[in-house]
Scaffold this motif. Structure first.
Motif, PDB file in Angstrom:
ATOM      1  N   ARG A 120       0.954  -1.234   0.079  1.00 10.20           N
ATOM      2  CA  ARG A 120      -0.126   0.031   0.064  1.00 10.20           C
ATOM      3  C   ARG A 120       0.948   1.427  -0.136  1.00 10.20           C
ATOM      4  NH1 ARG A 120      -2.329  -0.656   6.101  1.00 10.20           N
ATOM      5  NH2 ARG A 120      -0.149  -0.173   7.203  1.00 10.20           N
ATOM      6  N   THR A 121       0.255   2.353  -0.631  1.00  8.88           N
ATOM      7  CA  THR A 121       1.073   3.653  -0.561  1.00  8.88           C
ATOM      8  C   THR A 121       0.007   4.485  -0.004  1.00  8.88           C
ATOM      9  OG1 THR A 121       0.112   3.963  -2.764  1.00  8.88           O
ATOM     10  CG2 THR A 121       2.290   3.234  -2.685  1.00  8.88           C
ATOM     11  N   MET A 122      -1.250   4.092   0.559  1.00  7.02           N
ATOM     12  CA  MET A 122      -1.966   5.066   1.154  1.00  7.02           C
ATOM     13  C   MET A 122      -2.848   4.399   2.471  1.00  7.02           C
ATOM     14  SD  MET A 122      -4.102   6.472  -2.119  1.00  7.02           S
ATOM     15  CE  MET A 122      -5.147   7.718  -1.165  1.00  7.02           C
ATOM     16  N   LEU A 123      -3.201   4.702   3.449  1.00  7.44           N
ATOM     17  CA  LEU A 123      -3.744   4.124   4.498  1.00  7.44           C
ATOM     18  C   LEU A 123      -5.458   4.242   4.539  1.00  7.44           C
ATOM     19  CD1 LEU A 123      -1.961   4.753   7.766  1.00  7.44           C
ATOM     20  CD2 LEU A 123      -2.016   2.820   6.432  1.00  7.44           C
ATOM     21  N   LEU A 124      -5.791   5.327   3.658  1.00  8.38           N
ATOM     22  CA  LEU A 124      -7.477   5.404   3.610  1.00  8.38           C
ATOM     23  C   LEU A 124      -7.991   4.310   3.176  1.00  8.38           C
ATOM     24  CD1 LEU A 124      -7.690   9.396   3.054  1.00  8.38           C
ATOM     25  CD2 LEU A 124      -8.279   7.999   5.005  1.00  8.38           C
ATOM     26  N   PRO A 125      -7.522   3.927   1.953  1.00  2.80           N
ATOM     27  CA  PRO A 125      -8.625   2.911   1.388  1.00  2.80           C
ATOM     28  C   PRO A 125      -8.707   1.622   2.512  1.00  2.80           C
ATOM     29  CG  PRO A 125      -6.707   3.491  -0.241  1.00  2.80           C
ATOM     30  CD  PRO A 125      -6.207   4.032   1.061  1.00  2.80           C
ATOM     31  N   GLY A 126      -7.782   1.100   3.250  1.00  4.45           N
ATOM     32  CA  GLY A 126      -8.195   0.384   4.030  1.00  4.45           C
ATOM     33  C   GLY A 126      -9.163   0.714   5.128  1.00  4.45           C
ATOM     34  N   LEU A 127      -8.996   2.032   5.650  1.00  9.97           N
ATOM     35  CA  LEU A 127      -9.967   2.547   6.453  1.00  9.97           C
ATOM     36  C   LEU A 127     -11.314   2.677   5.917  1.00  9.97           C
ATOM     37  CD1 LEU A 127      -7.848   5.444   8.229  1.00  9.97           C
ATOM     38  CD2 LEU A 127      -7.871   2.899   8.967  1.00  9.97           C
ATOM     39  N   LEU A 128     -11.512   3.101   4.669  1.00 13.14           N
ATOM     40  CA  LEU A 128     -12.746   3.003   4.112  1.00 13.14           C
ATOM     41  C   LEU A 128     -13.403   1.666   3.915  1.00 13.14           C
ATOM     42  CD1 LEU A 128     -12.100   5.850   1.353  1.00 13.14           C
ATOM     43  CD2 LEU A 128     -12.881   6.318   3.626  1.00 13.14           C
ATOM     44  N   GLU A 129     -12.490   0.774   3.542  1.00 15.39           N
ATOM     45  CA  GLU A 129     -13.027  -0.718   3.681  1.00 15.39           C
ATOM     46  C   GLU A 129     -13.698  -1.124   5.001  1.00 15.39           C
ATOM     47  OE1 GLU A 129     -10.083  -3.138   2.182  1.00 15.39           O
ATOM     48  OE2 GLU A 129      -9.860  -2.380  -0.045  1.00 15.39           O
ATOM     49  N   VAL A 130     -13.008  -0.726   6.124  1.00 15.00           N
ATOM     50  CA  VAL A 130     -13.420  -1.094   7.260  1.00 15.00           C
ATOM     51  C   VAL A 130     -14.781  -0.349   7.551  1.00 15.00           C
ATOM     52  CG1 VAL A 130     -13.158  -0.851   9.605  1.00 15.00           C
ATOM     53  CG2 VAL A 130     -11.280  -1.318   8.238  1.00 15.00           C
ATOM     54  N   LEU A 131     -14.817   0.875   7.165  1.00 15.99           N
ATOM     55  CA  LEU A 131     -16.183   1.639   7.090  1.00 15.99           C
ATOM     56  C   LEU A 131     -17.396   1.110   6.411  1.00 15.99           C
ATOM     57  CD1 LEU A 131     -15.060   5.248   7.558  1.00 15.99           C
ATOM     58  CD2 LEU A 131     -15.700   3.915   9.432  1.00 15.99           C
ATOM     59  N   ALA A 132     -16.896   0.762   5.229  1.00 16.38           N
ATOM     60  CA  ALA A 132     -17.864   0.218   4.186  1.00 16.38           C
ATOM     61  C   ALA A 132     -18.460  -1.219   4.822  1.00 16.38           C
ATOM     62  CB  ALA A 132     -17.278   0.133   2.682  1.00 16.38           C
ATOM     63  N   LYS A 133     -17.626  -1.967   5.332  1.00 22.55           N
ATOM     64  CA  LYS A 133     -18.013  -3.278   5.819  1.00 22.55           C
ATOM     65  C   LYS A 133     -19.088  -3.007   7.086  1.00 22.55           C
ATOM     66  CE  LYS A 133     -15.193  -6.830   5.851  1.00 22.55           C
ATOM     67  NZ  LYS A 133     -14.081  -7.771   6.083  1.00 22.55           N
ATOM     68  N   ASN A 134     -18.674  -1.978   7.807  1.00 20.80           N
ATOM     69  CA  ASN A 134     -19.585  -1.755   9.003  1.00 20.80           C
ATOM     70  C   ASN A 134     -20.876  -1.304   8.423  1.00 20.80           C
ATOM     71  OD1 ASN A 134     -18.410  -2.025  11.899  1.00 20.80           O
ATOM     72  ND2 ASN A 134     -16.817  -1.644  10.548  1.00 20.80           N
ATOM     73  N   ALA A 135     -20.778  -0.237   7.529  1.00 27.49           N
ATOM     74  CA  ALA A 135     -21.926   0.287   7.016  1.00 27.49           C
ATOM     75  C   ALA A 135     -23.024  -0.827   6.177  1.00 27.49           C
ATOM     76  CB  ALA A 135     -21.844   1.450   5.858  1.00 27.49           C
ATOM     77  N   SER A 136     -22.444  -1.665   5.682  1.00 23.80           N
ATOM     78  CA  SER A 136     -23.098  -2.750   5.162  1.00 23.80           C
ATOM     79  C   SER A 136     -23.874  -3.563   6.033  1.00 23.80           C
ATOM     80  CB  SER A 136     -22.252  -3.666   4.294  1.00 23.80           C
ATOM     81  OG  SER A 136     -21.414  -4.484   4.952  1.00 23.80           O
ATOM     82  N   ARG A 137     -23.205  -3.556   7.267  1.00 27.82           N
ATOM     83  CA  ARG A 137     -23.955  -4.106   8.322  1.00 27.82           C
ATOM     84  C   ARG A 137     -24.950  -3.396   9.207  1.00 27.82           C
ATOM     85  NH1 ARG A 137     -19.623  -6.868   6.281  1.00 27.82           N
ATOM     86  NH2 ARG A 137     -19.791  -9.264   6.661  1.00 27.82           N
ATOM     87  N   ARG A 138     -25.411  -2.210   8.779  1.00 25.21           N
ATOM     88  CA  ARG A 138     -26.285  -1.244   9.086  1.00 25.21           C
ATOM     89  C   ARG A 138     -25.458  -0.662  10.506  1.00 25.21           C
ATOM     90  NH1 ARG A 138     -31.927  -4.078   9.704  1.00 25.21           N
ATOM     91  NH2 ARG A 138     -32.734  -1.713   9.999  1.00 25.21           N
ATOM     92  N   VAL A 139     -24.344  -0.583  10.468  1.00 19.98           N
ATOM     93  CA  VAL A 139     -23.307   0.422  11.516  1.00 19.98           C
ATOM     94  C   VAL A 139     -23.145   1.568  10.769  1.00 19.98           C
ATOM     95  CG1 VAL A 139     -21.486   0.387  13.117  1.00 19.98           C
ATOM     96  CG2 VAL A 139     -22.731  -1.622  12.569  1.00 19.98           C
ATOM     97  N   GLN A 140     -23.992   2.630  10.988  1.00 26.08           N
ATOM     98  CA  GLN A 140     -23.884   3.930  10.347  1.00 26.08           C
ATOM     99  C   GLN A 140     -22.727   4.886  10.891  1.00 26.08           C
ATOM    100  OE1 GLN A 140     -25.142   4.388   7.203  1.00 26.08           O
ATOM    101  NE2 GLN A 140     -25.876   2.155   7.414  1.00 26.08           N
ATOM    102  N   ASN A 141     -22.650   4.767  12.321  1.00 22.04           N
ATOM    103  CA  ASN A 141     -21.868   5.487  12.989  1.00 22.04           C
ATOM    104  C   ASN A 141     -20.299   4.899  13.192  1.00 22.04           C
ATOM    105  OD1 ASN A 141     -24.057   7.278  13.044  1.00 22.04           O
ATOM    106  ND2 ASN A 141     -24.786   6.506  14.953  1.00 22.04           N
TER     107      ASN A 141
END
Length: 805
Positions: free
Chosen positions: A556-577
């Motif tokens: 990786r050359t960026m950290l943000l994509p990994g963080l966004l994947e974590v947030l997206a996985k939570n959002a798909s499980r109805r964890v919006q915050n």
């Protein structure tokens, strides 16, 4: 690896219980996971011969048999369909106990008395997977000539103990009965017996009948062939079947069973070819061709590659070396002559081929760990002996032994003084020589030291430290005396960077963020997801030579994509915050195939912080995450930070992004993610984030804190509302106010921004709270008014600001 206690007795005299043997092996580094008794709980089962089979008068699916058990003839009613008159079977007498505690009683089946039961393998505790295919679901049929009236547990080899080993990867020599037997003999101080295979040979010689060529000497160091004629395919003897089953293998036929038996006994995988199916009786060991194909013994077409060792004849592949044979040269009921193979193949090549083909066999496991290149000839001769002894074939004289570059013996010097220093106990030369000799190492005195010749089967021993380990193992780790460490010691402390990292993590956790750890590997498509242009330097990545999958093929050359994947996985499980952060490394290519690393702090947040009964909910917006960064800077003692508008980063919203600068250095970026990025990650409508380079941050942090006494005199608050152009930045206004306020201005804060009916078009109202205070006196209204007027005048000159009425 499963080891039969009774099988070990062929090579060493055992006079201790199996569990004690297991304990001693474990203490010597050969871990034994479990000890099981296959026939435990089974009693009252004997061998019997079926003399007659008659129909049952009252049931179509039952028959009445008369079974001779040696002492008596029993009438047994059965529904089995695989029995015939003359078959010899295990018979459970009345009162017998079978696997699982099942007891046999006198019974009547549809009006006919039954005095016992004929047993299947499963009823004797035998795994169905190790039974011959024709007996997997019926009565177990024993070979003709099996003695009648004998204890079935003895006949079937179930009066045994099985030791399950959990070997370390370096001990491939213990993937064999004789390898473990050597260890046992050394541990118990018993002689180790290993007879040289002996058998008569035909007068004809193999030299004129078989040709072996090795075209890939780097992958095949040795290849031995033996020819056996007048083959008679059949079932192997019951004792051999029992030993194969004890190791978890299924008996197949006498020839296949012999190759498996020798592999288990000696650790050398063998393969048998149908001699007459090999073109010109010519074996060629070479690399596989590009996209070359072969149908393997499991009737699957396999695609080969140049990385695979391939056994061929002039017509094409007949086996993938060390993994699986081919259909064209398979030994069948029609086979009359076989060519036995015993070889040494490169362990790395076997491992790669096994992984590429998705085939991992008992043979490939042994080749991967490194077999005994010096034992290839003994193993093939042992197989020939077994085939001859069971009357399954006649051995042609001689072998074809293609050993291009014999591996020299390893000789290692062992210094008793060094062993004493390493182990913390006295090790004499005679003591070391005795222990190593018991393991079949050859030792020779060299002054005060020893010259030790390492046997070829111990591929894991190559240094003095390895020999010291062998001495310690056999002496007994539990007998090594306890000693206190000595020498200069230092108290371990964290480095300044480690302390700062801990402080950063604690501070962010205290503001509601959760720390995450994401993969350092990623997929090149994340750069498209982050809206990066094709020429972005962030696309210049370090490629992984052997990636686990395409999803993790670059660093990786960026950290943000990994963080966004974590947030997206939570959002798909109805964890919006959610609010998360990571302190991780980024990787960029460097010279000579190396990689440069830098540590970055990144965080991302979405949703809101829920309110309570008295407090309202708060959106996790730009100002929230900016406040988090400012709080972090305050804790770290970072130089005054400046947030400058940033519009060029394609991953962030162009109007809601700022660069972070402090101490004359750019630290990173903060803002709201671009709507296109959010859509690609299927995230909510607003996600805020920041990325800060840790080295730059720490370089401008750690400023000395200055403490002042609490003020003795009260301060005076004034509100100042000005009207300025919409393009005027509040930060610039704050800077002018601080400069114009002088020493009396204690603090200033923006508390309102307004655009509306009372403000002209193109302008905005900025309202500030000013606090004036002196350390030596109470200020007067006149002093405060004068200071406020000076500030207003300065703002008018700088921005054309006017007071809002």
């Amino acid at each position: 690896m499963y080891i039969s206690y009774n099988w070990l007795k062929d090579f060493v005299d055992l006079d201790i219980p199996a569990q004690e043997l297991a304990d001693r092996l474990t203490l010597a580094g050969i871990a034994v996971e479990s000890v099981t008794a296959p026939g435990e709980g089974i009693e009252g089962v004997v061998t019997g011969q079926i003399e007659t089979i008659k129909p049952h008068p009252n049931a179509d699916k039952l028959v009445i048999t008369s079974v001779n058990t040696g002492d008596e003839k029993l009438q047994i009613v059965t529904a089995a369909t695989n029995v015939s008159e003359g078959d010899i079977v295990p018979v459970a007498l009345v009162g017998a106990k079978l696997a699982g505690g099942f007891a046999i009683k006198r019974a009547k089946l549809r009006g006919v008395e039954s005095l016992g039961m004929m047993c299947s393998g499963g009823e004797l505790g035998i795994d169905q997977k190790t039974m011959p295919a024709e007996q997997a679901h019926g009565i177990m049929i024993l070979p003709p000539g099996t003695p009648v009236g004998r204890n079935a547990l003895e006949v079937l080899g179930l009066n045994d103990y099985i030791l399950e080993l959990d070997l370390t990867p370096n001990r491939g020599d213990c993937l064999s009965i004789i390898g473990v037997a050597r260890e046992v003999a050394a541990l118990l101080g018993k002689p180790f017996r290993l007879a040289e295979p002996a058998f008569p040979e035909l007068e004809e010689n193999i030299a004129s009948q078989v040709q072996v060529d090795i075209e890939a000497p780097d992958l095949c160091l040795r290849y031995i062939a033996r020819l056996i004629k007048n083959i008679r395919i059949g079932r192997s003897p019951l004792w051999m079947q029992s030993r194969l089953r004890s190791a978890g293998m299924r008996p197949i036929s006498n020839i296949v069973d012999v190759t498996n038996y020798v592999m288990l006994e000696m650790g050398q995988p063998l393969h048998a070819f149908d001699y007459d199916m090999l073109m010109d009786h010519h074996i060629i060991v070479r690399r596989g061709g590009e996209k070359e194909k072969m149908v393997s013994l499991d009737d699957v077409t396999r695609e080969l590659s140049p990385d695979m060792i391939t056994i061929t004849d002039p017509s094409g592949p007949v086996a993938v070396a060390g993994i699986m044979g081919g259909m064209t040269s398979e030994v069948t009921d029609k086979t009359t002559s076989i060519l036995l193979e015993s070889a040494y193949f490169n362990p790395v090549s076997i491992r790669r081929a096994s992984k590429a083909l998705g085939l991992r066999s008992e043979a490939s496991i042994r080749f991967e760990k490194g077999i005994d290149i010096g034992g290839c000839l003994r193993a093939i001769n042992r197989a020939a002996q077994l085939i001859y002894d069971m009357g399954a074939g006649e051995v042609v004289s001689g072998t074809v032994d293609n050993y291009i570059s014999p591996v020299p013996e390893k000789t290692v010097q062992l210094r008793p003084s060094r062993a004493t220093h390493v182990l913390g106990m006295e090790v004499t030369r005679d003591m070391a020589a005795g222990i190593l000799s018991s393991l079949q190492f050859h030792t020779q005195e060299d002054g005060e030291d020893l010259l030790v010749t390492v046997p070829s089967y111990r591929v894991d021993v190559g240094s003095e430290e390895d020999l010291i380990e062998e001495v310690a193992r056999l002496y007994g780790y539990d007998w090594v005396p306890n000693t206190l460490p000595y020498g200069a010691t230092t108290h371990g402390v964290k480095t300044p960077e480690q302390l700062s990292r801990t402080l950063i993590a604690d501070t962010l956790a205290g503001t509601g963020f959760n720390e995450v750890v994401t993969y350092s590997f990623t997929h090149p498509r994340v750069f498209d997801l982050m809206n990066l242009p094709g020429d972005s330097p962030l696309r210049n990545t370090v490629k992984i030579q052997n990636p686990l999958s395409e999803e993790h093929s670059v660093m990786r050359t960026m950290l943000l994509p990994g963080l966004l994947e974590v947030l997206a996985k939570n959002a798909s499980r109805r964890v919006q915050n959610g609010a998360i952060f990571e302190l991780g490394k980024l990787f960029t290519p460097a010279a000579a195939g190396a990689a440069e690393e830098c540590t970055v702090l990144a965080a991302a947040a979405m949703g809101r912080v829920d309110g309570g009964w008295k407090t309202p909910a708060r959106e996790l917006d730009f100002y929230f995450i900016k406040g988090v960064v400012e709080n972090l800077f305050q804790v770290l003692g970072t130089a005054a930070a400046v947030f400058q508008p940033e519009t060029t980063n394609p991953s962030f919203h162009p109007g809601r992004t700022a660069s972070i600068e402090a101490g004359g250095r750019r630290l990173g970026l903060i803002g709201e993610l671009h709507p296109d990025v959010l859509e690609k990650y299927d995230l909510p409508e607003r996600v805020v984030a920041f990325e800060i380079e840790l080295e730059a941050l720490l370089a401008v942090s750690g400023q000395t804190r200055v403490y002042r006494p609490l003020p003795k005199f009260p301060g005076i608050d004034r509100d100042l509302a000005i009207v300025v152009s919409k393009e005027t930045r509040a930060g610039d206004v704050l800077e002018v106010i601080r400069g114009a306020g002088g020493e009396l201005l204690e603090s200033v804060a923006l508390f309102d921004i307004y655009q509306g009916e009372q403000v002209p078009a193109g302008f905005q109202s900025l309202a500030f709270k000013l606090k004036f205070q002196a350390a030596d006196r109470t200020l007067t209204d006149a002093e405060v008014s004068e200071a406020t007027a000076a500030i207003s005048a300065k703002l008018s000159d700088a921005f054309g600001a006017g007071l809002r009425s």
